[in-house]
Motif scaffolding. Structure first.
Motif, mmCIF file in Angstrom:
data_model
loop_
_atom_site.group_PDB
_atom_site.id
_atom_site.type_symbol
_atom_site.label_atom_id
_atom_site.label_comp_id
_atom_site.label_asym_id
_atom_site.label_seq_id
_atom_site.Cartn_x
_atom_site.Cartn_y
_atom_site.Cartn_z
ATOM 1 N N UNK A 1 26.823 -5.161 -24.709
ATOM 2 C CA UNK A 1 27.649 -6.332 -24.473
ATOM 3 C C UNK A 1 28.714 -6.041 -23.417
ATOM 4 N N UNK A 2 28.844 -6.969 -22.490
ATOM 5 C CA UNK A 2 29.986 -6.997 -21.570
ATOM 6 C C UNK A 2 30.347 -8.467 -21.403
ATOM 7 N N UNK A 3 31.614 -8.733 -21.233
ATOM 8 C CA UNK A 3 32.070 -10.125 -21.141
ATOM 9 C C UNK A 3 31.447 -10.835 -19.949
ATOM 10 N N UNK A 4 31.328 -10.140 -18.811
ATOM 11 C CA UNK A 4 30.758 -10.761 -17.617
ATOM 12 C C UNK A 4 29.276 -11.076 -17.816
ATOM 13 N N UNK A 5 28.544 -10.141 -18.397
ATOM 14 C CA UNK A 5 27.121 -10.397 -18.615
ATOM 15 C C UNK A 5 26.912 -11.485 -19.654
ATOM 16 N N UNK A 6 27.727 -11.526 -20.676
ATOM 17 C CA UNK A 6 27.611 -12.578 -21.688
ATOM 18 C C UNK A 6 27.879 -13.948 -21.074
ATOM 19 N N UNK A 7 28.859 -14.029 -20.167
ATOM 20 C CA UNK A 7 29.147 -15.305 -19.506
ATOM 21 C C UNK A 7 27.968 -15.746 -18.644
ATOM 22 N N UNK A 8 27.392 -14.813 -17.901
ATOM 23 C CA UNK A 8 26.227 -15.149 -17.075
ATOM 24 C C UNK A 8 25.048 -15.556 -17.951
ATOM 25 N N UNK A 9 24.869 -14.870 -19.071
ATOM 26 C CA UNK A 9 23.775 -15.201 -19.985
ATOM 27 C C UNK A 9 23.986 -16.583 -20.604
ATOM 28 N N UNK A 10 25.230 -16.932 -20.915
ATOM 29 C CA UNK A 10 25.507 -18.273 -21.466
ATOM 30 C C UNK A 10 25.191 -19.365 -20.451
ATOM 31 N N UNK A 11 25.543 -19.124 -19.172
ATOM 32 C CA UNK A 11 25.219 -20.120 -18.143
ATOM 33 C C UNK A 11 23.701 -20.268 -18.004
ATOM 34 N N UNK A 12 22.991 -19.154 -18.029
ATOM 35 C CA UNK A 12 21.530 -19.215 -17.938
ATOM 36 C C UNK A 12 20.950 -19.921 -19.158
ATOM 37 N N UNK A 13 21.508 -19.662 -20.335
ATOM 38 C CA UNK A 13 21.031 -20.312 -21.553
ATOM 39 C C UNK A 13 21.261 -21.817 -21.501
ATOM 40 N N UNK A 14 22.381 -22.239 -20.930
ATOM 41 C CA UNK A 14 22.661 -23.667 -20.772
ATOM 42 C C UNK A 14 21.609 -24.317 -19.886
ATOM 43 N N UNK A 15 21.253 -23.647 -18.793
ATOM 44 C CA UNK A 15 20.203 -24.169 -17.919
ATOM 45 C C UNK A 15 18.874 -24.269 -18.667
ATOM 46 N N UNK A 16 18.539 -23.248 -19.447
ATOM 47 C CA UNK A 16 17.287 -23.266 -20.205
ATOM 48 C C UNK A 16 17.257 -24.425 -21.186
ATOM 49 N N UNK A 17 18.382 -24.689 -21.842
ATOM 50 C CA UNK A 17 18.439 -25.793 -22.811
ATOM 51 C C UNK A 17 18.278 -27.146 -22.145
ATOM 52 N N UNK A 18 18.668 -27.244 -20.861
ATOM 53 C CA UNK A 18 18.480 -28.492 -20.105
ATOM 54 C C UNK A 18 17.072 -28.604 -19.527
ATOM 55 N N UNK A 19 16.241 -27.570 -19.755
ATOM 56 C CA UNK A 19 14.863 -27.602 -19.270
ATOM 57 C C UNK A 19 14.689 -27.062 -17.863
ATOM 58 N N UNK A 20 15.719 -26.415 -17.320
ATOM 59 C CA UNK A 20 15.637 -25.859 -15.974
ATOM 60 C C UNK A 20 15.105 -24.432 -16.064
ATOM 61 N N UNK A 21 13.996 -24.116 -15.392
ATOM 62 C CA UNK A 21 13.497 -22.735 -15.415
ATOM 63 C C UNK A 21 14.495 -21.792 -14.727
ATOM 64 N N UNK A 22 14.626 -20.586 -15.282
ATOM 65 C CA UNK A 22 15.570 -19.609 -14.769
ATOM 66 C C UNK A 22 14.837 -18.293 -14.520
ATOM 67 N N UNK A 23 15.066 -17.721 -13.332
ATOM 68 C CA UNK A 23 14.529 -16.399 -13.016
ATOM 69 C C UNK A 23 15.673 -15.407 -12.972
ATOM 70 N N UNK A 24 15.354 -14.164 -13.280
ATOM 71 C CA UNK A 24 16.352 -13.112 -13.245
ATOM 72 C C UNK A 24 15.821 -11.905 -12.510
ATOM 73 N N UNK A 25 16.753 -11.020 -12.182
ATOM 74 C CA UNK A 25 16.367 -9.813 -11.449
ATOM 75 C C UNK A 25 17.451 -8.777 -11.669
ATOM 76 N N UNK A 26 17.048 -7.521 -11.853
ATOM 77 C CA UNK A 26 17.985 -6.410 -11.944
ATOM 78 C C UNK A 26 18.193 -5.868 -10.560
#
Length: 176
Positions: A108-133
């Motif tokens: 857990x890190x606060x910055x990564x959790x915030x980014x994950x929450x934004x991505x989760x919000x997009x997923x809940x709206x039906x928007x596909x999300x891609x990620x990359x390390x």
């Protein structure tokens, strides 16, 4: 971990064959064998646990389609450090999701959790999300298009980026 599992079973079989009741080995060798076999059973447990579908803690070095996110906040009462769990599907060169989904766990890190929450919000709206390390030290740096907006979460030495996936462009329908 699968090599650990295979080595554990092979060692147990070899020890059981060689350390029978009628062996003339000293008692301390037999006792050492019993202790070693007990440790190998623990190794077998750890190897099997890794095969049962527990989230991987390895870094994904490729692009992936984000399917779901689960965030566990740190808890001082239980002394839990917290974690961010990702369920992803790897992408091939054309950007098509391939293979079965995999689960990954990140500290857990606060910055990564915030980014994950934004991505989760997009997923809940039906928007596909891609990620990359991306490795910030440059050892395993992955290319990222400069034109796409990204959501970034940084940990020491690496970054996790999320991007909205544009809808596919389809050819115009021909008249028949």
């Amino acid at each position: 971990m699968s090599w650990l599992l295979a080595a554990s079973y092979a060692a147990v079989a070899a020890l059981l064959l060689n350390l029978g009741l009628r062996s003339r080995w000293p008692w301390w060798v037999k006792l050492g064998g019993v202790v070693l076999v007990s440790l190998l059973y623990f190794g077998t447990f750890l190897g099997w646990r890794a095969r049962e579908g527990w989230p991987s803690t390895t870094v994904i070095e490729e692009s992936f389609r984000l399917l779901s996110v689960h965030i566990e906040e740190p808890d001082r009462a239980t002394k839990s450090a917290g974690a961010v769990y990702y369920w992803v599907q790897l992408l091939d060169e054309e950007g098509t999701a391939t293979g079965p989904p995999r689960s990954y766990r990140r500290k857990f890190s606060a910055a990564e959790a915030a980014a994950a929450r934004r991505a989760e919000t997009l997923l809940r709206r039906g928007v596909p999300v891609e990620g990359r390390w991306q490795d910030l030290a440059g050892d395993r740096e992955l290319e990222r298009p400069d034109t796409s907006p990204s959501r970034r979460s940084e940990a020491p030495g690496e970054a996790l980026e999320f991007e909205e996936v544009a809808p596919p462009t389809l050819p115009p329908k021909g008249s028949s």
